[in-house]
Design a protein around this motif. Structure first.
Motif, PDB file in Angstrom:
ATOM      1  N   GLY A  71      10.010   2.720  -1.013  1.00 55.18           N
ATOM      2  CA  GLY A  71       9.403   3.984  -1.403  1.00 55.18           C
ATOM      3  C   GLY A  71       8.364   3.859  -2.484  1.00 55.18           C
ATOM      4  O   GLY A  71       7.649   4.823  -2.763  1.00 55.18           O
ATOM      5  N   ASP A  72       8.258   2.687  -3.107  1.00 61.03           N
ATOM      6  CA  ASP A  72       7.294   2.557  -4.193  1.00 61.03           C
ATOM      7  C   ASP A  72       6.093   1.703  -3.808  1.00 61.03           C
ATOM      8  O   ASP A  72       5.167   1.550  -4.583  1.00 61.03           O
ATOM      9  CB  ASP A  72       7.951   1.973  -5.447  1.00 61.03           C
ATOM     10  N   GLY A  73       6.108   1.127  -2.598  1.00 54.26           N
ATOM     11  CA  GLY A  73       4.931   0.434  -2.112  1.00 54.26           C
ATOM     12  C   GLY A  73       4.023   1.403  -1.375  1.00 54.26           C
ATOM     13  O   GLY A  73       4.129   2.627  -1.511  1.00 54.26           O
ATOM     14  N   ALA A  74       3.121   0.855  -0.576  1.00 52.69           N
ATOM     15  CA  ALA A  74       2.168   1.697   0.140  1.00 52.69           C
ATOM     16  C   ALA A  74       2.866   2.721   1.025  1.00 52.69           C
ATOM     17  O   ALA A  74       2.358   3.827   1.234  1.00 52.69           O
ATOM     18  CB  ALA A  74       1.241   0.819   0.979  1.00 52.69           C
ATOM     19  N   PRO A 256      -8.653  -4.373   3.005  1.00 51.29           N
ATOM     20  CA  PRO A 256      -7.768  -3.603   2.124  1.00 51.29           C
ATOM     21  C   PRO A 256      -8.526  -2.480   1.402  1.00 51.29           C
ATOM     22  O   PRO A 256      -9.522  -2.719   0.718  1.00 51.29           O
ATOM     23  CB  PRO A 256      -7.271  -4.658   1.126  1.00 51.29           C
ATOM     24  N   ILE A 257      -8.050  -1.271   1.578  1.00 43.80           N
ATOM     25  CA  ILE A 257      -8.659  -0.088   0.969  1.00 43.80           C
ATOM     26  C   ILE A 257      -7.636   0.566   0.048  1.00 43.80           C
ATOM     27  O   ILE A 257      -6.478   0.725   0.428  1.00 43.80           O
ATOM     28  CB  ILE A 257      -9.089   0.927   2.044  1.00 43.80           C
ATOM     29  N   SER A 258      -8.057   0.926  -1.145  1.00 42.16           N
ATOM     30  CA  SER A 258      -7.170   1.704  -2.014  1.00 42.16           C
ATOM     31  C   SER A 258      -7.647   3.153  -2.039  1.00 42.16           C
ATOM     32  O   SER A 258      -8.846   3.431  -1.971  1.00 42.16           O
ATOM     33  CB  SER A 258      -7.138   1.138  -3.436  1.00 42.16           C
ATOM     34  N   ALA A 259      -6.701   4.061  -2.091  1.00 39.23           N
ATOM     35  CA  ALA A 259      -7.000   5.485  -2.184  1.00 39.23           C
ATOM     36  C   ALA A 259      -6.130   6.088  -3.270  1.00 39.23           C
ATOM     37  O   ALA A 259      -4.978   5.677  -3.453  1.00 39.23           O
ATOM     38  CB  ALA A 259      -6.744   6.184  -0.850  1.00 39.23           C
ATOM     39  N   CYS A 260      -6.668   7.051  -3.984  1.00 38.85           N
ATOM     40  CA  CYS A 260      -5.941   7.688  -5.089  1.00 38.85           C
ATOM     41  C   CYS A 260      -5.490   9.090  -4.712  1.00 38.85           C
ATOM     42  O   CYS A 260      -6.185   9.817  -3.991  1.00 38.85           O
ATOM     43  CB  CYS A 260      -6.817   7.768  -6.331  1.00 38.85           C
ATOM     44  N   ALA A 261      -4.328   9.447  -5.213  1.00 39.91           N
ATOM     45  CA  ALA A 261      -3.784  10.778  -4.980  1.00 39.91           C
ATOM     46  C   ALA A 261      -3.217  11.323  -6.280  1.00 39.91           C
ATOM     47  O   ALA A 261      -2.880  10.565  -7.200  1.00 39.91           O
ATOM     48  CB  ALA A 261      -2.700  10.746  -3.914  1.00 39.91           C
ATOM     49  N   ILE A 352      -4.339   0.945   1.948  1.00 40.58           N
ATOM     50  CA  ILE A 352      -4.450   1.188   3.376  1.00 40.58           C
ATOM     51  C   ILE A 352      -5.015  -0.087   3.989  1.00 40.58           C
ATOM     52  O   ILE A 352      -5.950  -0.684   3.455  1.00 40.58           O
ATOM     53  CB  ILE A 352      -5.399   2.370   3.667  1.00 40.58           C
ATOM     54  N   CYS A 353      -4.458  -0.512   5.113  1.00 45.13           N
ATOM     55  CA  CYS A 353      -4.937  -1.708   5.811  1.00 45.13           C
ATOM     56  C   CYS A 353      -5.688  -1.277   7.058  1.00 45.13           C
ATOM     57  O   CYS A 353      -5.104  -0.643   7.946  1.00 45.13           O
ATOM     58  CB  CYS A 353      -3.769  -2.619   6.175  1.00 45.13           C
ATOM     59  N   ILE A 354      -6.984  -1.587   7.116  1.00 50.68           N
ATOM     60  CA  ILE A 354      -7.778  -1.230   8.284  1.00 50.68           C
ATOM     61  C   ILE A 354      -8.479  -2.472   8.824  1.00 50.68           C
ATOM     62  O   ILE A 354      -8.525  -3.515   8.170  1.00 50.68           O
ATOM     63  CB  ILE A 354      -8.808  -0.125   7.974  1.00 50.68           C
ATOM     64  N   SER A 355      -9.036  -2.357  10.012  1.00 49.03           N
ATOM     65  CA  SER A 355      -9.820  -3.433  10.607  1.00 49.03           C
ATOM     66  C   SER A 355     -11.161  -2.878  11.060  1.00 49.03           C
ATOM     67  O   SER A 355     -11.355  -1.659  11.152  1.00 49.03           O
ATOM     68  CB  SER A 355      -9.075  -4.057  11.790  1.00 49.03           C
ATOM     69  N   ARG A 356     -12.083  -3.772  11.353  1.00 51.36           N
ATOM     70  CA  ARG A 356     -13.436  -3.354  11.725  1.00 51.36           C
ATOM     71  C   ARG A 356     -13.444  -2.553  13.014  1.00 51.36           C
ATOM     72  O   ARG A 356     -14.256  -1.631  13.172  1.00 51.36           O
ATOM     73  CB  ARG A 356     -14.319  -4.596  11.854  1.00 51.36           C
ATOM     74  N   ASN A 368       8.077 -18.443  16.947  1.00 50.59           N
ATOM     75  CA  ASN A 368       9.192 -17.761  16.271  1.00 50.59           C
ATOM     76  C   ASN A 368       8.773 -16.890  15.088  1.00 50.59           C
ATOM     77  O   ASN A 368       9.635 -16.373  14.374  1.00 50.59           O
ATOM     78  CB  ASN A 368      10.255 -18.764  15.808  1.00 50.59           C
ATOM     79  N   VAL A 369       7.460 -16.727  14.880  1.00 51.59           N
ATOM     80  CA  VAL A 369       6.968 -15.874  13.796  1.00 51.59           C
ATOM     81  C   VAL A 369       6.073 -14.806  14.401  1.00 51.59           C
ATOM     82  O   VAL A 369       5.110 -15.113  15.116  1.00 51.59           O
ATOM     83  CB  VAL A 369       6.192 -16.683  12.742  1.00 51.59           C
ATOM     84  N   TYR A 370       6.398 -13.552  14.082  1.00 55.07           N
ATOM     85  CA  TYR A 370       5.689 -12.405  14.642  1.00 55.07           C
ATOM     86  C   TYR A 370       5.099 -11.564  13.512  1.00 55.07           C
ATOM     87  O   TYR A 370       5.622 -11.557  12.394  1.00 55.07           O
ATOM     88  CB  TYR A 370       6.649 -11.547  15.469  1.00 55.07           C
ATOM     89  N   SER A 371       4.022 -10.853  13.825  1.00 59.41           N
ATOM     90  CA  SER A 371       3.426  -9.981  12.816  1.00 59.41           C
ATOM     91  C   SER A 371       3.289  -8.565  13.351  1.00 59.41           C
ATOM     92  O   SER A 371       3.062  -8.351  14.547  1.00 59.41           O
ATOM     93  CB  SER A 371       2.052 -10.501  12.377  1.00 59.41           C
ATOM     94  N   SER A 372       3.447  -7.614  12.452  1.00 56.88           N
ATOM     95  CA  SER A 372       3.202  -6.206  12.735  1.00 56.88           C
ATOM     96  C   SER A 372       2.423  -5.671  11.547  1.00 56.88           C
ATOM     97  O   SER A 372       2.999  -5.250  10.541  1.00 56.88           O
ATOM     98  CB  SER A 372       4.524  -5.454  12.917  1.00 56.88           C
ATOM     99  N   VAL A 373       1.107  -5.725  11.655  1.00 56.75           N
ATOM    100  CA  VAL A 373       0.212  -5.505  10.512  1.00 56.75           C
ATOM    101  C   VAL A 373      -0.978  -4.662  10.948  1.00 56.75           C
ATOM    102  O   VAL A 373      -1.431  -4.773  12.087  1.00 56.75           O
ATOM    103  CB  VAL A 373      -0.275  -6.867   9.962  1.00 56.75           C
ATOM    104  N   CYS A 374      -1.466  -3.847  10.040  1.00 54.73           N
ATOM    105  CA  CYS A 374      -2.739  -3.110  10.173  1.00 54.73           C
ATOM    106  C   CYS A 374      -2.571  -1.840  10.992  1.00 54.73           C
ATOM    107  O   CYS A 374      -2.751  -1.837  12.219  1.00 54.73           O
ATOM    108  CB  CYS A 374      -3.850  -3.983  10.753  1.00 54.73           C
ATOM    109  N   ASP A 375      -2.244  -0.743  10.285  1.00 52.95           N
ATOM    110  CA  ASP A 375      -2.043   0.541  10.949  1.00 52.95           C
ATOM    111  C   ASP A 375      -3.271   1.428  10.893  1.00 52.95           C
ATOM    112  O   ASP A 375      -3.254   2.546  11.388  1.00 52.95           O
ATOM    113  CB  ASP A 375      -0.846   1.271  10.339  1.00 52.95           C
TER     114      ASP A 375
END
Length: 439
Positions: A71-74, A256-261, A352-356, A368-375
């Protein structure tokens, strides 16, 4: 063995967390352990992956390691929108097909999240009240909202168009000129939802909080070192968002994008009576680079989210929040003059993680290693569904939604630094200037 040079470092400013009751985190790792699976990262994807792994392999030992606290990360620092319908997309047949796929995936994610909220009675201010997608100027209406309206009609998706007074009466202020309300979005306190999901995982998942990975070996065997222990695992899922390159995967693909709230203090009953509009609502801007996301929360605070910037060093100094807080306070005072004296109480940032190309980092990255990254800014839906699906893929479950998700594409390559930095900053500057009318 690869050293993690820049692990996550969350400050204590997250307003969503600070308005919640105190929580006792899960203990950090204090031993050397051997497990069947390790999931790195307790964001939306990591939480979903750990839960689905446990359901698919109830006899396996699963470790979920989180550098900070749930709850304290992104995952707990976003604006709290769980969005089911896309916006700002084209009207071509290909774009419509992609939109239909996204809706299918998003609604599967929402169904899964709602099941957990109901099953475990997670108190996260879950509100199935939809959201508004809004524009400030006639240009924003014609270029963004009008095409979005046509797309929704082509998809046979329900919506309501609000313009002028009808919109202002709904939200209680006049900055925005028009908006499209779609009924399927959910609004939550994202930190509370993250906490609840982490605290109600199946019994064969052990959560280790405040356990940053300091070194990682992914081949020929999986070994992770942490400050006070280590993990050897048969298989791994990396759900580490913008920190993926630290683990040697998806190099030169993620932005990597940072946004403020900011959150205002809680409104008194008298102040609530002065504020026109619905008792709770949420709106997103036509242009996310320059526009403002605004919410009136169920517990009667005003959220304002803006100020996006490219942050390749994966850190944002707290001193920058002072200027953001003043700006958000100025917006609040101009938009809600009847609430004179109501102050901004919390200001924070999140990544926020974005791609081009809006593609993702999904799949097997090494044996044996999988990734689930970039929403791409849609963490609660894309993150959740990608976590569920990567667990199915890793355990050999034949889920047709895996093909649907993979069809959305892989994150495209970027130039190496410093050319990448120059190009992205130039593009940001252009977007800010070109869309300044929507600020």
């Amino acid at each position: 063995m690869g050293k993690i040079a820049t692990p996550p470092l969350n400050d204590s400013t997250n307003g969503w967390n600070r308005i919640l009751p105190p929580r006792r985190p899960h203990p950090s790792l204090q031993a050397d352990i051997l497990v069947d699976w390790v999931v790195v990262g307790a964001g939306q994807a990591g939480l979903a992956a750990a839960r689905r792994l446990a359901e698919n392999r109830p006899g396996d030992r699963i470790a979920l390691v989180e550098a900070g606290e749930a709850g304290d990360g992104a995952q707990g620092r976003n604006a709290g929108f769980i969005i089911d319908t896309p916006h700002n997309i084209g009207s071509s047949l290909e774009a419509l097909a992609t939109a239909r796929d996204y809706i299918t995936l998003a609604r599967a994610a929402i169904q899964s999240l709602e099941e957990q909220v109901r099953k475990h009675n997670i108190q996260c201010d879950w509100e199935a009240i939809g959201k508004l997608h809004t524009a400030v100027t006639p240009r924003g209406i014609s270029q963004i909202l009008a095409p979005t309206r046509k797309t929704l009609e082509a998809l046979n998706e329900p919506y309501t168009w609000f313009e002028g007074d009808s919109l202002h009466q709904r939200i209680g202020f006049k900055h925005f000129s028009a908006g499209i309300h779609t009924p399927g979005a959910i609004l939550v306190n994202p930190a509370a939802l993250s906490r609840g999901l982490a605290d109600n995982l199946p019994p064969n998942v052990t959560v280790y909080e405040n356990t940053p990975v300091t070194t990682a070996t992914l081949s020929p065997e999986i070994r992770l070192a942490t400050p006070h222990g280590s993990i050897r695992a048969g298989k791994a899922i990396l759900a580490v968002s913008v920190f993926a390159e630290q683990f040697g995967i998806l190099r030169n693909r993620l932005i990597p994008i940072s946004a403020c709230a900011s959150l205002s203090r809680q409104l008194s009953k008298e102040e609530q009576e002065k504020l026109a509009g619905l008792p709770s609502w949420g709106l997103t801007p036509a242009n996310s680079f320059v526009g403002v996301t605004v919410r009136r929360t169920r517990d009667q605070r005003i959220l304002i989210r803006q100020n996006m910037r490219y942050q390749p060093q994966l850190r944002r100094e707290e001193s920058s929040y002072n200027a953001v807080r003043l700006h958000h306070q100025d917006l609040f005072d101009r938009w809600f003059p009847a609430l004179k004296g109501v102050t901004i109480e919390h200001t924070w940032s999140g990544f926020i993680c974005i791609s081009r190309n809006s593609g993702a980092g999904f799949g097997e990255v090494t044996p044996n290693v999988y990734s689930s990254v970039c929403d791409n800014g849609l963490g609660w839906t894309k993150g959740t569904i990608s976590g569920l699906l990567i667990a199915d893929k890793a355990t050999g479950i034949d889920n047709p939604l895996i093909t649907t998700y993979e069809a959305l594409g892989r994150a495209a390559g970027l130039p190496p630094r410093p050319f990448r930095d120059i190009g992205i900053r130039a593009r940001f500057s252009w977007e800010l200037w070109r869309n300044r009318h929507e600020a």
